[in-house]
Design a protein around this motif. Structure first.
Motif, PDB file in Angstrom:
ATOM      1  N   LEU A 112      19.243 -14.268 -67.831  1.00  0.00           N
ATOM      2  CA  LEU A 112      20.518 -14.007 -67.153  1.00  0.00           C
ATOM      3  C   LEU A 112      20.839 -15.153 -66.198  1.00  0.00           C
ATOM      4  O   LEU A 112      21.963 -15.672 -66.181  1.00  0.00           O
TER       5      LEU A 112
ATOM      6  N   LEU B 177      26.356 -10.662 -58.041  1.00  0.00           N
ATOM      7  CA  LEU B 177      27.003 -11.236 -59.216  1.00  0.00           C
ATOM      8  C   LEU B 177      28.286 -10.474 -59.544  1.00  0.00           C
ATOM      9  O   LEU B 177      29.340 -11.073 -59.781  1.00  0.00           O
TER      10      LEU B 177
ATOM     11  N   THR C   4      16.382  -7.647 -57.000  1.00  0.00           N
ATOM     12  CA  THR C   4      17.092  -7.835 -58.265  1.00  0.00           C
ATOM     13  C   THR C   4      18.379  -7.018 -58.277  1.00  0.00           C
ATOM     14  O   THR C   4      19.433  -7.497 -58.716  1.00  0.00           O
TER      15      THR C   4
ATOM     16  N   VAL D   4      24.137 -17.516 -66.429  1.00  0.00           N
ATOM     17  CA  VAL D   4      25.097 -17.642 -65.327  1.00  0.00           C
ATOM     18  C   VAL D   4      25.114 -19.091 -64.836  1.00  0.00           C
ATOM     19  O   VAL D   4      26.166 -19.658 -64.536  1.00  0.00           O
TER      20      VAL D   4
ATOM     21  N   LEU E 287      15.670 -11.405 -66.649  1.00  0.00           N
ATOM     22  CA  LEU E 287      16.234 -11.977 -65.422  1.00  0.00           C
ATOM     23  C   LEU E 287      16.351 -13.497 -65.573  1.00  0.00           C
ATOM     24  O   LEU E 287      17.357 -14.097 -65.196  1.00  0.00           O
TER      25      LEU E 287
ATOM     26  N   PHE F 154      23.508 -14.918 -55.844  1.00  0.00           N
ATOM     27  CA  PHE F 154      22.746 -14.378 -56.969  1.00  0.00           C
ATOM     28  C   PHE F 154      21.558 -15.283 -57.261  1.00  0.00           C
ATOM     29  O   PHE F 154      20.433 -14.814 -57.434  1.00  0.00           O
TER      30      PHE F 154
ATOM     31  N   ALA G 236      17.687 -14.335 -57.014  1.00  0.00           N
ATOM     32  CA  ALA G 236      16.868 -14.400 -58.229  1.00  0.00           C
ATOM     33  C   ALA G 236      15.708 -15.370 -58.026  1.00  0.00           C
ATOM     34  O   ALA G 236      14.584 -15.123 -58.487  1.00  0.00           O
TER      35      ALA G 236
ATOM     36  N   GLU H 206      27.896 -16.199 -57.166  1.00  0.00           N
ATOM     37  CA  GLU H 206      26.776 -16.676 -57.982  1.00  0.00           C
ATOM     38  C   GLU H 206      25.746 -17.370 -57.124  1.00  0.00           C
ATOM     39  O   GLU H 206      24.560 -17.292 -57.383  1.00  0.00           O
TER      40      GLU H 206
ATOM     41  N   MET I 174      22.199  -8.464 -58.672  1.00  0.00           N
ATOM     42  CA  MET I 174      23.221  -8.003 -59.613  1.00  0.00           C
ATOM     43  C   MET I 174      24.512  -7.660 -58.870  1.00  0.00           C
ATOM     44  O   MET I 174      25.604  -8.011 -59.302  1.00  0.00           O
TER      45      MET I 174
END
Lengths: 476, 161
Positions: free
Chosen positions: B147, A24, A17, B151, B144, A106, A110, A103, A21
């Motif tokens: 988010l 990002l 995580t 995004v 999370l 990211f 994620a 992104e 971040m």
């Protein structure tokens, strides 16, 4: 309750995580933008370092939300491996829209966090949340190529089917909560055998509804309709991750919730799973025969492989579970290798049609050989890793006297061989239509070489992984 | 008497829910959906869960339906023509729904044990405490999820360059 042991348990997820971040934030800076792929890869590597620490934690963490069992250990490891290779493949993928660099990674990170939490959940609330997060990020990644109408179609289709099947699953979970008054899987499974007030028929209905959601994630027939379009439309590295990650989540949950959970209320679970397995592998393989887009072929092939895996789930023994887990690991390696080769070829040809692969051996012998190895391993040809994996599945089925399943797997492997070898035939025996040069990327070549070596080594020397796996399962 | 209230609310939920999936105007559908969700909130109040009822009204009716209306009004060509809510698979889908309905009815007949014993209503304090103890991981994980959703919405929605 002291939360420190719990935090130790999710330390790999926390590291991921953190790097998500960073990815990002990094995407904002124009100087850092081009090194985010590398940063994400380092994040996955750092997370892998924390995995052994996590495995040594107690059985439950976060008030029983997460469980540290053999499935969680093994599937989290698979997901870390899949994520690392996906990032390497993404770095060598030329059609990615450069301005969206940060992104993209990211989302990959994620997604990995969500999948890792999903495979270690032992509470239906956490399972629902993690599966929902996996779905949500998948919709975004599938529709990531905004300029490509196929990609947008993939995103919308995935979203519509996904929202519906998650809704059905959530309804099943709510029924379970109504019946047991808890969402904790351990309490529910104990209640199944001890509590007299719970009606097994009611549990069966709820379990079937939950099965819809899990079946959708792992692309099991009849919940597979989305797979070909999504696999074709999504950016290829994302397709590679879709074909292995959510499948690992689906099968981890099938094993934990159904084979070793609801089975006492669900006496015909083995029969149902066996029926779905034969249906899934046959539909996947037969429909793959008529495709000419390589990503669609691999999509139907991944449906067929879901069928083989489900056959192992249907066996229902520890040997069956071991076969499923080993097969999933090998499947991850060979599918990532196949998609990696498709990316390398796509970078040069800008085509995904099998006919355009004609004569590829002359122009790009390295990639052609790697794709051949991956496809033959998917077909289960010795001495490649796919053979041992399929052999374990077959022997687990035969040991439990499920001869029909074993015969179905064997017959399907023969059908599958046809469409795998057809691709190889185009690459090696046909004349090239036009001459192209193959651009090479270090990260992509590295990933392909490592994967191919792994397929060869695990084909002749599977003992290390198998030994680890049986050690894990004996502990449970 | 209390049962009558329940049946009135249940009938309202079903009535509005049918209107949502049969209306030919997507804007009307969203209004009927708001009514359905309000009726569900009524059910929560009836079942002594006022906090859940208030949250239902705030989040669903106040937030999500408003978002729906904005999305409909801001998206070209979906608010102004009559939409078709059925397709070629209506019969097949109806059949599946019937089977599910039969299964659920069968289940309700066999495993309904009368009303659950009336438990103490859970206080807001207890709710808040469980959010940072038992449910701390889901609670944090949702951040999370949100988010990523945010995004993602920006990544998908922003103009093509």
């Amino acid at each position: 309750m002291n939360l420190n042991p719990s935090l130790n348990f999710i330390s790999p997820e926390m590291v991921l995580t953190l790097f998500a971040m960073l990815a990002l934030f990094g995407s904002v800076s124009s100087r850092l933008k081009h090194s985010i792929g590398l940063l994400s890869f380092m994040g996955v590597a750092a997370s892998a370092v924390f995995l052994p620490l996590s495995f040594r934690c107690g059985q439950f963490s976060f008030y029983g939300m997460l469980i540290n069992d053999p499935f969680s250990v093994f599937f989290r490891s698979i997901l870390i491996v899949a994520s690392a290779f996906t990032i390497l493949l993404s770095m060598g993928y030329s059609e990615r829209e450069e301005e969206n660099g940060g992104e993209f990674y990211f989302f990959i990170l994620a997604l990995t966090v969500s999948m890792m939490l999903a495979v270690s959940s032992s509470n239906l609330l956490m399972i629902y949340l993690a599966v929902e997060a996996v779905s949500l990020i998948s919709y975004i990644l599938a529709g990531y190529h905004k300029k490509n109408p196929f990609s947008s179609e993939a995103g919308v289709k995935y979203f519509l089917f996904g929202a519906f099947s998650t809704g059905v699953m959530l309804y099943g979970i709510s029924l379970i909560y109504g019946l047991f008054g808890t969402l904790d899987l351990g309490v529910i499974f104990r209640g199944l055998t001890t509590a007299s007030y719970v009606d097994p028929a009611a549990v069966l209905v709820a379990a079937l509804l939950i099965l819809v959601g899990i079946g959708f994630k792992s692309a099991v027939v009849p919940f597979h309709m989305w797979a070909p379009d999504v696999y074709q439309g999504a950016p290829t590295p994302v397709t590679a991750l879709f074909s292995v990650g959510p499948k690992a989540v689906g099968f981890a949950l099938l094993l934990r919730v159904f084979t070793f959970g609801f089975h006492s209320a669900f006496t015909h679970w083995g029969t149902l799973a066996g029926f779905l397995a034969i249906l899934t592998m046959t539909v996947g393989n037969v429909l793959a025969l008529r495709q000419s887009n390589i990503k669609r072929i691999l999509a139907f092939s991944s449906i067929a492989h879901a069928g083989y895996l489900l056959a192992g789930v249907a066996v229902g023994t520890v040997a069956g579970a071991q076969a499923v887990m080993y097969y999933l690991f090998i499947y991850t390696l060979m599918n990532l290798a196949a998609f990696g080769a498709v990316i390398a070829i796509g970078n040069a040809l800008h085509s995904e049609t099998v006919e355009d692969y004609a004569g590829l051996y002359r122009q790009a012998p390295f990639t052609a050989v790697i794709l051949t190895v991956a496809l033959l391993s998917l077909a289960g040809i010795p001495p490649l890793a796919g053979f041992i994996a399929k052999f374990l599945l077959l022997s687990a089925a035969v040991e439990s006297d499920l001869v029909t399943l074993a015969v179905a797997i064997s017959l399907n492997s023969v059908i599958a061989l046809y469409y795998y070898v057809r691709i190889v035939k185009y690459m090696f025996l046909h004349e090239p239509a036009k001459s192209t040069t193959m651009p090479t990327t270090t990260s992509l070549s590295l990933a392909l070489v490592v994967l191919t070596i792994a397929i060869f080594i695990l084909g002749v020397w599977p003992q290390p992984v198998l030994g680890w796996l049986s050690g894990l399962l004996r502990l449970s | 008497m209390a049962e009558l209230v329940f049946f009135v609310i249940a009938a309202a939920i079903c009535f509005f829910a049918v209107l949502v999936v049969t209306s030919h105007d997507i804007f009307h559908s969203s209004v009927w959906l708001a009514m359905t969700l309000l009726s569900v909130a009524g059910l929560y109040f009836y079942l002594d869960a006022p906090f859940l009822g208030v949250i239902q009204v705030l989040v669903y009716v106040g937030g999500i339906i408003t978002l729906f209306v904005f999305a409909i009004k801001l998206t070209a060509h979906i608010g102004d023509k009559s939409i078709v809510q059925t397709n070629r698979q209506t019969i097949f889908a109806g059949l599946c729904c019937l089977i599910l309905f039969a299964l659920l009815m069968n289940m309700l007949q066999h495993s309904c044990h009368g009303p659950f014993p009336h438990s103490e209503p859970i206080s807001l304090k207890q709710l808040g405490q469980s959010l940072v103890s038992v449910y701390v991981l889901p609670f944090e994980f949702i951040s999370l999820l949100l988010l990523a959703a945010m995004v993602g919405a920006i990544a998908i929605g922003r103009d093509k360059k």
